[in-house]
Design an enzyme around this catalytic site. Structure first.
Site, PDB file in Angstrom:
ATOM      1  N   LYS A  44       0.845  -1.202   0.000  1.00 10.94           N
ATOM      2  CA  LYS A  44       0.000   0.000   0.000  1.00 10.94           C
ATOM      3  C   LYS A  44       0.880   1.251   0.000  1.00 10.94           C
ATOM      4  CE  LYS A  44      -2.581  -1.482   3.806  1.00 10.94           C
ATOM      5  NZ  LYS A  44      -3.513  -1.236   4.939  1.00 10.94           N
ATOM      6  N   LYS A  46       2.746   1.977   2.398  1.00 10.02           N
ATOM      7  CA  LYS A  46       2.780   2.446   3.796  1.00 10.02           C
ATOM      8  C   LYS A  46       3.865   1.687   4.541  1.00 10.02           C
ATOM      9  CE  LYS A  46      -1.201   2.831   6.238  1.00 10.02           C
ATOM     10  NZ  LYS A  46      -2.595   2.529   6.709  1.00 10.02           N
TER      11      LYS A  46
HETATM   12  N1  C2G Z   1     -10.067   5.054  12.991  1.00  6.39           N
HETATM   13  C1  C2G Z   1     -11.036   5.793  13.675  1.00  6.39           C
HETATM   14  N2  C2G Z   1     -10.736   7.041  14.102  1.00  6.39           N
HETATM   15  C2  C2G Z   1      -9.510   7.571  13.892  1.00  6.39           C
HETATM   16  C3  C2G Z   1      -8.522   6.825  13.216  1.00  6.39           C
HETATM   17  C4  C2G Z   1      -8.824   5.550  12.770  1.00  6.39           C
HETATM   18  O1  C2G Z   1     -12.168   5.329  13.881  1.00  6.39           O
HETATM   19  N3  C2G Z   1      -9.257   8.837  14.349  1.00  6.39           N
HETATM   20  C5  C2G Z   1     -10.434   3.714  12.510  1.00  6.39           C
HETATM   21  C6  C2G Z   1     -10.333   3.590  10.982  1.00  6.39           C
HETATM   22  O2  C2G Z   1     -11.510   4.097  10.364  1.00  6.39           O
HETATM   23  C7  C2G Z   1     -10.187   2.076  10.813  1.00  6.39           C
HETATM   24  C8  C2G Z   1      -9.424   1.659  12.098  1.00  6.39           C
HETATM   25  O3  C2G Z   1      -9.538   2.757  13.022  1.00  6.39           O
HETATM   26  O4  C2G Z   1     -11.488   1.455  10.823  1.00  6.39           O
HETATM   27  C9  C2G Z   1      -7.960   1.384  11.825  1.00  6.39           C
HETATM   28  O5  C2G Z   1      -7.410   2.533  11.217  1.00  6.39           O
HETATM   29  P1  C2G Z   1      -6.066   2.346  10.327  1.00  6.39           P
HETATM   30  O6  C2G Z   1      -5.058   1.610  11.112  1.00  6.39           O
HETATM   31  O7  C2G Z   1      -5.736   3.683   9.734  1.00  6.39           O
HETATM   32  O8  C2G Z   1      -6.610   1.351   9.200  1.00  6.39           O
HETATM   33  P2  C2G Z   1      -6.559   1.562   7.615  1.00  6.39           P
HETATM   34  O9  C2G Z   1      -5.220   2.069   7.244  1.00  6.39           O
HETATM   35  O10 C2G Z   1      -7.775   2.337   7.277  1.00  6.39           O
HETATM   36  O11 C2G Z   1      -6.615   0.055   7.070  1.00  6.39           O
HETATM   37  O12 C2G Z   1      -8.473  -3.517   4.550  1.00  6.39           O
HETATM   38  C10 C2G Z   1      -8.751  -2.343   5.291  1.00  6.39           C
HETATM   39  C11 C2G Z   1      -7.470  -1.686   5.770  1.00  6.39           C
HETATM   40  O13 C2G Z   1      -6.629  -2.611   6.448  1.00  6.39           O
HETATM   41  C12 C2G Z   1      -7.831  -0.524   6.701  1.00  6.39           C
END
Ligand code: C2G
Length: 129
Positions: A44, A46
Site C-alpha cells: 500500500k 505504507k
Molecule cells: N479510525 C477511527 N478514528 C480515527 C482513526 C482511525 O475510527 N481517528 C479507525 C479507521 O476508520 C479504521 C481503524 O480505526 O477502521 C484502523 O485505522 P487504520 O489503522 O488507519 O486502518 P486503515 O489504514 O484504514 O486500514 O483492509 C482495510 C485496511 O486494512 C484498513
C-alpha cells in the site's frame, strides 16, 4: 455468540483506534481484528512505525480484542468472514461503501471516525516540534 471483524494497520496505537475497537465489541461478543502485515502495508506504500509483531502484541493486550489475524491481501475478507463465521463487519466511515460487497455474507457497519486524531497527524506533529 455474535462474532465481529474489523481490519486495519493500528500503527502508533491511539485513542481513535481504541474507541473504534470498543464500539466494534459493542456490536457482538467476540472481536477478530485482521491486522495489516508489514508486507501488505509495503504494497500500500505504507511503512508502519511499529512492526507487525509489536502491533499485534499491543492489540492482544486490549480487553475488547479476542483474536488478531494477519491481513495479507485486499481480497481475503470474504474468506475471513466465512472462516470465522462473522456476523458483523465493522470499519470506520472513511471506508463507507467500500465493503458493501460483504452484505450478502454478514452485516456491514461503518462507524464515525474519532475526529482530530490519526497516526499521520501524530507523526507530523512530532516531526514539527
Ligand atoms: N479510525 C477511527 N478514528 C480515527 C482513526 C482511525 O475510527 N481517528 C479507525 C479507521 O476508520 C479504521 C481503524 O480505526 O477502521 C484502523 O485505522 P487504520 O489503522 O488507519 O486502518 P486503515 O489504514 O484504514 O486500514 O483492509 C482495510 C485496511 O486494512 C484498513
Amino acid at each position: 455468540m455474535r462474532r465481529v471483524i474489523t481490519y486495519g494497520t493500528f500503527d502508533l496505537l491511539h485513542y481513535g483506534h481504541i474507541r473504534l475497537l470498543q464500539r466494534c465489541k459493542e456490536q457482538g461478543d467476540y472481536l477478530v481484528v485482521a491486522l495489516s502485515t508489514d508486507e501488505f502495508n509495503a504494497g500500500k506504500g505504507k511503512e508502519s512505525f511499529f512492526s507487525y509483531t509489536d502491533r499485534k502484541n499491543m492489540l492482544e493486550a486490549i480487553r475488547y480484542v479476542d483474536l488478531v489475524i494477519p491481513e495479507e491481501t485486499w481480497d481475503q475478507k470474504e474468506a475471513d468472514v466465512d472462516r470465522f463465521h462473522i456476523d458483523t463487519f465493522v470499519m470506520g466511515d472513511d471506508w463507507t461503501g467500500e465493503f458493501d460487497f460483504l452484505k450478502g455474507r454478514c452485516e456491514v457497519v461503518y462507524l464515525p471516525r474519532t475526529p482530530e486524531i490519526s497516526t499521520t497527524r501524530i507523526k507530523n506533529d512530532l516531526a514539527s516540534q
